[in-house]
Design a protein around this motif. Structure first.
Motif, mmCIF file in Angstrom:
data_model
loop_
_atom_site.group_PDB
_atom_site.id
_atom_site.type_symbol
_atom_site.label_atom_id
_atom_site.label_comp_id
_atom_site.label_asym_id
_atom_site.label_seq_id
_atom_site.Cartn_x
_atom_site.Cartn_y
_atom_site.Cartn_z
ATOM 1 N N ARG A 247 0.845 -1.204 0.000
ATOM 2 C CA ARG A 247 0.000 0.000 0.000
ATOM 3 C C ARG A 247 0.875 1.247 0.000
ATOM 4 N N ASP A 248 0.349 2.346 -0.578
ATOM 5 C CA ASP A 248 1.097 3.599 -0.504
ATOM 6 C C ASP A 248 0.775 4.276 0.827
ATOM 7 N N VAL A 249 1.301 5.470 1.038
ATOM 8 C CA VAL A 249 1.105 6.123 2.341
ATOM 9 C C VAL A 249 -0.355 6.331 2.672
ATOM 10 N N ASN A 250 -1.184 6.427 1.636
ATOM 11 C CA ASN A 250 -2.603 6.640 1.899
ATOM 12 C C ASN A 250 -3.367 5.331 2.047
ATOM 13 N N GLY A 251 -2.627 4.216 2.026
ATOM 14 C CA GLY A 251 -3.282 2.928 2.212
ATOM 15 C C GLY A 251 -3.859 2.369 0.923
ATOM 16 N N VAL A 252 -3.545 2.987 -0.180
ATOM 17 C CA VAL A 252 -4.073 2.498 -1.457
ATOM 18 C C VAL A 252 -3.159 1.371 -1.955
#
Ligand code: ADP
Length: 676
Positions: A247-252
């Motif tokens: 996941r990226d920092v935004n949880g995506v």
């Protein structure tokens, strides 16, 4: 006037500049505040240091607290002090670029917490080229530094992992590849980066990837998925796969990390366990056969078959070690996995160097390729395997040694492919060989006993038969003599004694004959109906007649008890029980006999008050020639009376048993069905 106007204009311009400057300073301050930048101002010539509130905040100081250069250096993390000092020196070098940019650690003022700060600044010099002002900003880099450290650690873990770790994006494109992935699948990082993951998936499993990606897109994990992957060399290898979303920092979810573990080891363990279970089953079955069978060839065939199967040999054979006067010769006894002719055509193996260690029981011989063994092919006439011989490359030979150390023979196994037999196989076969040797020992012993027994039987039958005729005529002549001698003759008592002894002798002979008849299943019975009470009475009378020491007391029911039986044989049983009762109660006087009807059977009980019989002997006294040893020495007998009696009663569908207590006496019972 003109000058005044100029001045006014200049003033106006100046004011406008000032306002502009103020605005831009305000903007700068705002920018500084919003970026959490601390500013500092250091005057190297005076040593004066000022910090903005934000700067103090980053250091954990109250806005009103005082700062000076000494305090500042004190709170630099000790290990970073030298680097910082050097950076400052460089920036203040008039010949340098006057730029200052360093990331260092501090220890905060309000707590021992360590923070990472990045300081950037510039040095301004006066006309004398002295550093007049040194100003700049600081910003907190702790989070970034920690993240950097963490990812460096992670990278190291991924790098050194034994499991292949592969990164891919949501389109299935490979984004990272660790050394273990290279080791497992053969591709280098360069080979695979930016390529599609399907290059690793066998064609018939391509849809697996869609399923995996689907799960990952919906933020789910895939754990220990057992499947196959293709290596660079095109080999399909068993693997277990775990996939986690990245996941990226935004949880995506932006991709997936795939761990591929080589499953070959696990597969091998599973296969080995299965093999053990199978081996155990075969061994168990074999153990049973070995302990149950009493036939040598049967045991050897079973052992050869089972072990050949167990170790996966193409064929196996047992050769019997026949030590003859002419020397050693080996006889093929059992063969598995090949027709007998395959061996017999070439005759019996000779005592060659190769076979020697087996037939001397020296050791096990195992070879991955026997044709490369130096001992191989040294003997005429074939020098190796005769043409048409069963193809042997893998070879295993295990001696079968009896307890006495005698080499009974050898188990031989062969396979056309090399390196088929392992140490495990060796141990397996030698375990079975030991067990088989014990069984063979027992069998041999048993067979020897049986042979001796047969001989004894034959002898008894023959001897008693041969004795019977002379003894019968001897008895006849003695009776004639007895009748012709007057009672007054002084030799008459001797004659009568001789008659009695002859009678005993003839009884003994008929008992022995009975035994041999029973053994051969030829004890004839002739049935008739008679009153058993009467027979018991008559027998008691007969015995009482020749017994002065004991009193035989009979208890009988009023009515007649008619049975259908062999009269003479039943009488023989009663005589036997009565003579035993008397014989084995030498210090007592009473023997009780009772006749009764129980259910549909007539029961006869003979009770004495003699020495009795220990429990452990009670069953065995009914076997042939068995006598309780402590008594046997001083009371005469052959130990066959009860054996014959038991056979007679059993043949009448009845039973014979006893109830006895040592020192108290014994009661022997027999029962015969009334309506036979
Ligand atoms: P034999 O009396 O010739 O030895 P039998 O077959 O009649 O043979 O008996 C077997 C053994 O059983 C005897 O040797 C004796 O040890 C034991 N036995 C038989 N009857 C009695 C008894 N009434 N009391 C004690 N022991 C007995």
């Amino acid at each position: 006037m003109e000058n005044l106007t100029d001045l006014q204009q200049l003033l106006a311009q100046y004011k406008q500049r000032e306002a502009e400057l103020e605005r831009s300073e305000a903007r700068l301050r705002m920018a500084i505040a919003s970026a959490n930048l601390g500013t500092w101002d250091y005057k190297p010539l005076t040593g004066e240091l000022t910090w903005s509130d934000e700067c103090k905040h980053l250091y954990g100081m109250a806005p009103e607290a005082e700062i000076n250069f000494e305090l500042f250096t004190e709170h630099i993390y000790p290990a970073d002090r030298d680097v910082l000092e050097l950076a400052m020196k460089r920036a203040m070098d008039p010949l340098g670029d006057h730029i200052y940019d360093i990331t260092y650690r501090i220890i905060r003022f309000d707590s021992p917490e360590v923070r990472w700060l990045r300081a950037q600044g510039k040095v301004y010099f006066n006309k004398l080229q002295e550093p007049e002002r040194f100003i700049g900003t600081i910003v907190d880099q702790t989070q970034a530094k920690l993240a950097e450290e963490k990812s460096a650690k992670l990278a190291a873990i991924v790098e050194s992992s034994d499991d292949a770790i592969i990164g891919k994006n949501l389109d299935g494109v490979i984004t990272s590849w660790n050394p273990a992935a290279e080791r497992l699948l053969g591709y280098t990082e360069k080979d695979v980066i930016a390529k599609h993951i399907t290059m690793l998936i066998p064609e018939d499993r391509l849809e697996e990837e869609d399923l995996i990606l689907e799960r990952i897109r919906s933020n789910k994990k895939v754990e220990h998925y057992v499947t196959f992957r293709v290596t660079k060399a095109g080999l399909e290898i068993p693997v277990s796969i775990s996939v986690s979303p990245i996941r990226d920092v935004n949880g995506v979810v932006i991709g997936a990390a795939k761990i591929i573990r080589n499953n070959a080891h696990q597969k091998e363990t599973e296969a080995r366990l299965l093999r053990y279970a199978e081996n155990l089953e075969v061994l168990n079955a074999l153990g049973k056969v070995i302990s149950e069978r009493m036939d040598v060839s049967d045991i050897l065939q079973k052992v050869t078959d089972a072990t050949t199967r167990l170790i996966g040999a193409a064929f196996g054979a047992f050769f019997y070690n026949n030590v003859t006067e002419a020397g050693e010769s080996y006889m093929l006894f059992a063969l598995s996995g090949a027709p007998r002719e395959a061996f017999e055509r070439f005759g019996i193996p000779k005592n060659t160097d190769l076979f020697h260690p087996t037939f001397t029981g020296e050791r096990i011989v195992r070879a991955d390729d026997i044709t490369k063994d130096p001992r191989y092919g040294q003997n005429s006439p074939f020098f190796g395997m005769p043409e048409g011989h069963l193809q042997v490359v893998s070879y295993l030979a295990v001696p079968v040694i009896s307890k006495s150390g005698l080499v009974i023979g050898g188990l031989f196994y062969g396979h056309p492919e090399p390196a088929k037999f392992t140490r495990e196989h060796e141990q397996l076969v030698s375990g079975v060989a030991t067990q088989a040797a014990i069984a063979l020992d027992n069998t041999k012993l048993y067979e020897e006993i049986r042979k001796l027994n047969d001989k004894k039987e034959e002898f008894i039958g023959l001897a008693s038969h041969e004795l019977k005729t002379p003894v019968t005529s001897l008895s006849g002549y003695l009776q004639i003599l007895n009748r012709s001698l007057p009672d007054t003759d002084r030799n008459k008592p001797f004659l009568q004694k001789a008659l009695l002894q002859v009678k005993k002798l003839s009884e003994l002979i008929s008992d022995l004959l009975d035994v041999s008849k029973i053994e051969t299943g030829q004890l004839p019975l002739s049935f008739s109906n008679f009153n058993i009470t009467q027979i018991v009475q008559e027998t008691i009378e007969l015995i009482q007649y020749s017994t002065k020491t004991h009193q035989i007391v009979l208890q009988q029911p009023e009515q007649e008890i008619i049975i259908s039986a062999d009269k003479q044989r039943i009488e023989q049983v009663i005589v036997n029980l009565l003579s035993n009762a008397i014989k084995y109660s030498p210090y007592e006087k009473l023997v009780n006999v009772a006749i009764s009807v129980v259910h549909n059977e007539v029961r006869v009980a003979v009770q004495d008050y003699g020495m009795g019989i220990l429990k452990e002997h009670q069953e065995r006294i009914f076997s042939r020639f068995y006598r309780v040893e402590e008594l046997a020495s001083h009371i005469s007998g052959l130990g066959i009376g009860l054996y014959i009696s038991k056979e007679i009663i059993t043949r009448h569908h009845g039973k014979l048993w006893l109830d006895s207590e040592p020192e108290k006496g014994s009661t022997f019972f027999f029962e015969i069905p009334l309506n036979t």
